[in-house]
Structure formats: structure tokens, C-alpha cells
Design an enzyme around this catalytic site. Sequence first.
Site, PDB file in Angstrom:
ATOM      1  N   GLU A  94       0.829  -1.202   0.000  1.00  0.00           N
ATOM      2  CA  GLU A  94       0.000   0.000   0.000  1.00  0.00           C
ATOM      3  C   GLU A  94       0.866   1.256   0.000  1.00  0.00           C
ATOM      4  O   GLU A  94       1.933   1.299   0.611  1.00  0.00           O
ATOM      5  CB  GLU A  94      -0.942  -0.004   1.213  1.00  0.00           C
ATOM      6  CG  GLU A  94      -1.995  -1.088   1.119  1.00  0.00           C
ATOM      7  CD  GLU A  94      -3.002  -1.062   2.249  1.00  0.00           C
ATOM      8  OE1 GLU A  94      -4.167  -1.412   2.001  1.00  0.00           O
ATOM      9  OE2 GLU A  94      -2.622  -0.701   3.390  1.00  0.00           O
ATOM     10  N   CYS A 107       3.557   8.663   1.121  1.00  0.00           N
ATOM     11  CA  CYS A 107       4.092   7.712   2.100  1.00  0.00           C
ATOM     12  C   CYS A 107       4.413   6.419   1.358  1.00  0.00           C
ATOM     13  O   CYS A 107       3.515   5.724   0.868  1.00  0.00           O
ATOM     14  CB  CYS A 107       3.060   7.479   3.201  1.00  0.00           C
ATOM     15  SG  CYS A 107       3.646   6.441   4.546  1.00  0.00           S
ATOM     16  N   CYS A 114       6.733  -6.218   7.168  1.00  0.00           N
ATOM     17  CA  CYS A 114       7.806  -5.585   7.934  1.00  0.00           C
ATOM     18  C   CYS A 114       8.605  -6.649   8.661  1.00  0.00           C
ATOM     19  O   CYS A 114       8.042  -7.584   9.239  1.00  0.00           O
ATOM     20  CB  CYS A 114       7.242  -4.580   8.949  1.00  0.00           C
ATOM     21  SG  CYS A 114       8.537  -3.634   9.797  1.00  0.00           S
ATOM     22  N   CYS A 118       6.921  -4.233  15.800  1.00  0.00           N
ATOM     23  CA  CYS A 118       6.395  -3.239  16.731  1.00  0.00           C
ATOM     24  C   CYS A 118       4.982  -3.633  17.137  1.00  0.00           C
ATOM     25  O   CYS A 118       4.151  -3.959  16.290  1.00  0.00           O
ATOM     26  CB  CYS A 118       6.430  -1.857  16.092  1.00  0.00           C
ATOM     27  SG  CYS A 118       8.111  -1.306  15.711  1.00  0.00           S
ATOM     28  N   CYS A 121       1.565  -1.959  15.610  1.00  0.00           N
ATOM     29  CA  CYS A 121       1.524  -1.625  14.189  1.00  0.00           C
ATOM     30  C   CYS A 121       0.805  -2.703  13.390  1.00  0.00           C
ATOM     31  O   CYS A 121       1.118  -3.892  13.500  1.00  0.00           O
ATOM     32  CB  CYS A 121       2.948  -1.440  13.669  1.00  0.00           C
ATOM     33  SG  CYS A 121       3.026  -1.043  11.904  1.00  0.00           S
ATOM     34  N   CYS A 353      -1.456   6.563   9.875  1.00  0.00           N
ATOM     35  CA  CYS A 353      -0.188   6.032  10.372  1.00  0.00           C
ATOM     36  C   CYS A 353      -0.412   4.748  11.157  1.00  0.00           C
ATOM     37  O   CYS A 353      -1.244   4.681  12.054  1.00  0.00           O
ATOM     38  CB  CYS A 353       0.472   7.080  11.264  1.00  0.00           C
ATOM     39  SG  CYS A 353       2.055   6.574  11.936  1.00  0.00           S
TER      40      CYS A 353
END
Length: 394
Positions: A94, A107, A114, A118, A121, A353
Site C-alpha cells: 500500500e 508515504c 515488515c 512493533c 503496528c 499512520c
Amino acid sequence: MQVPTTNLLSLDRQGLEEHFIRMGEKPFRGRQLMQWVYQRMVTRPEEMTDLNKMLRRKLASEASFALPEITNQQLSADGTCKWLLRLRDGNCIETVFIPESDRGTLCVSSQVGCSLNCDFCATARQGFSRNLTVDEIIGQVWIANERLESIGYRHGGNDQVPVPDSRRPVTNVVMMGMGEPLANFDNVVSAMNLMLDDYGFGLSRRRVTLSTAGMVPGMDRLRTTCPVSLAVSLHAPEDSLRDRLVPLNRKYPIRTLLDACRRYVRGAGSQRVTFEYVLLKGVNDTPAQARHLAALLGDIPAKVNLIPFNPYPGVPYRRSDPGVIERFRDVLLGRGLVTVTRRTRGDDIDAACGQLAGDFTDRTRRSERMRRVPVPSRDNAATPAPETAMDGSW
């Protein structure tokens, strides 16, 4: 037998010049091609009229300009646009465009998923498949510019507002999408070189920002090879909490990370480092934690970006109340830190975010493990997720 083709979007200026030399051409052909692709938005060799016909035919048969495929486009009520892009292996990522009156910020993702974990997230909970290639990274910028230009996008529609770098709709790039950019260092730097190159998109270094969870060796390399603006995802002022929220902290604790930030400011000639801080209700949002954060950053040229948490299904955290966010901000401002609260954009299309997730094969099987972890009730939603939700690889 079919001749293998080279995707020329995977090469920065040096790579293109070397490619043309291998073809028996002068290196300046690489610069010509960059102007066609990144300034005129042309990827069909037959339209590159200042190249001779033989070279155009050769490029058409021996090279490609393969871009990710747009499979879905969503437009938020606030003007934010999110694209779901399919890659050549079927995985999807995305990319989000955030319009403002004086700029257009894209962005950009750097990984399929990833490689970090985290705890709050959405991307991390999806797991990890692979690094993006140079063409897949720069392709996001190309696609956004081309798509926005095709619909006649203009910044803010206000002729009185000057827009730097306004040749293209995208005036700013933030490497804050899916993935940890410094875990894909070489490809990310090559792609950023194309963003910065005068023959490419021609952005200034202060308009390209790389966000990292704190990969200290990569920060030191970036300082000497491609010193763009730096953002650091901090999210906690003490190691015990950050170990849980950002497991990378176990390898590079806060003191080590902040020392790297000081080196970056000195060595890169950067004005300041932006520290991102997602506010989680009852977890990291007390005035005492704000005072601790201010003390940590007191000798670093810094800007603190406070980010109200953007919830998504299955997450055990909640957004801090507005009054709590204001008090946290006021503590930092009172101690002389430049502090802003980021306005949530695109949350109605899951483009805010921490919400990017994509659609891909998780080689880590982390997404499968996360589904087995019980989700706390809403009454206990402020309690951090249990340690079993993290793979502890750092």
C-alpha cells in the site's frame, strides 16, 4: 529463445550510465532516459524522440519499464488517496498520498510487510515476505505522480500558495509506509537517489524523509551516503517500555539510538531529527513520561511528532484522550521542544499512520501466531499485548 530484459526502473543514474556503456552507447544516454521517464513520465521507448531509432528498437526488445499494478484505489473524505499495488510475484503493498495546501506528501513502502515487530503496528502483525526492489520503490512515486496528473490534481487549488518542487503533484516523500527502510538499505538508497537526482524527480534532501525504528548501523551508513531528513520512531522514554513496544530496542537501546541521532545531526548537516511518538492510552501518555522524554531529547536538535493512535481490528491498544494528548504536548512545549500533534488523515480508508497492511504471503508466519493470541476485552484494551505476541528475534 527470448532475450532477458532489464527493468530500467531498477537503475539509478550511475546504473543507467553503466548500462548504456555496456550497450555500446555514450553514458549521457542514461541521463536522457531519466528525463523521459521521471520528468516527462514516458516509459515507451518509441516515444523517446531524442534517441535514435536503432536505440529505441533495442530498448523496446531488450529492456522494460515494469511498474507495479494498481489493483485498488481509495479516496478518503479528507482527500487522502491510498493505492493497493500488486507486485510481479502477486504480493500487494500500500502507498498513501496526503494532500496539503502547500505540498503533496507520498508515504512510500520499502518492504512487503515488515521485518520488525512493533507491538501496535498493523503492518507488523501481517508479518514479512521480502524487501522491495528499487523499481518497486520508485515505481510508487511514479504511479502516484502519473495518476494524480491524469486527474488534473493541483495543490490546494489556491493560486496564492507557492508550492516548491511543484512540477509534480508529489513534492515530499516519506519512507514511512510498510517496512523498515534501513533493513533494505541498498535498494532504498538507490530509489531515494532517483527521487533526489536533478534528472529524476529533483526533490531536495529536506523533502525526502526516512523513518526508522532505530537501526543504528543503518543510520550511520545513511549519514555518509544519502543524508536525507531523518525521523525516528521512539514511542517510549524508557527502555523497559520500548523493549515491549519496539522490540528492536533490545538490540539498540534508547541511549545508543540517541547517540546515533546526535551523530546524524552533526555529520549530515541536518537541522534536526523528528521523533515520532504514538500515544497509547494508559501506556506511554502520562505527564511524567513527557518530562522524561523532554529530558532525553534536551541536547538534540529535535522536533517531536505526537501521533494519536489509529486503531484497527484485533489490536489491544486505544487512542489517548484529546485532553491527555494536549497535556503531554504542553509539557514538551514548556521544556522548549518543538512539538506538533499530527492530524489524523485517511483513517476512514485505513490509510492513517500504523494502519497499512497490504496483502501478501507471510514467510515469518507471524500473522498466524498473532491470530492465536487472545485479544483483551475492550475494558482492558490499554494493557499491552502479552510477550507471546512478539517473536523476540531482536
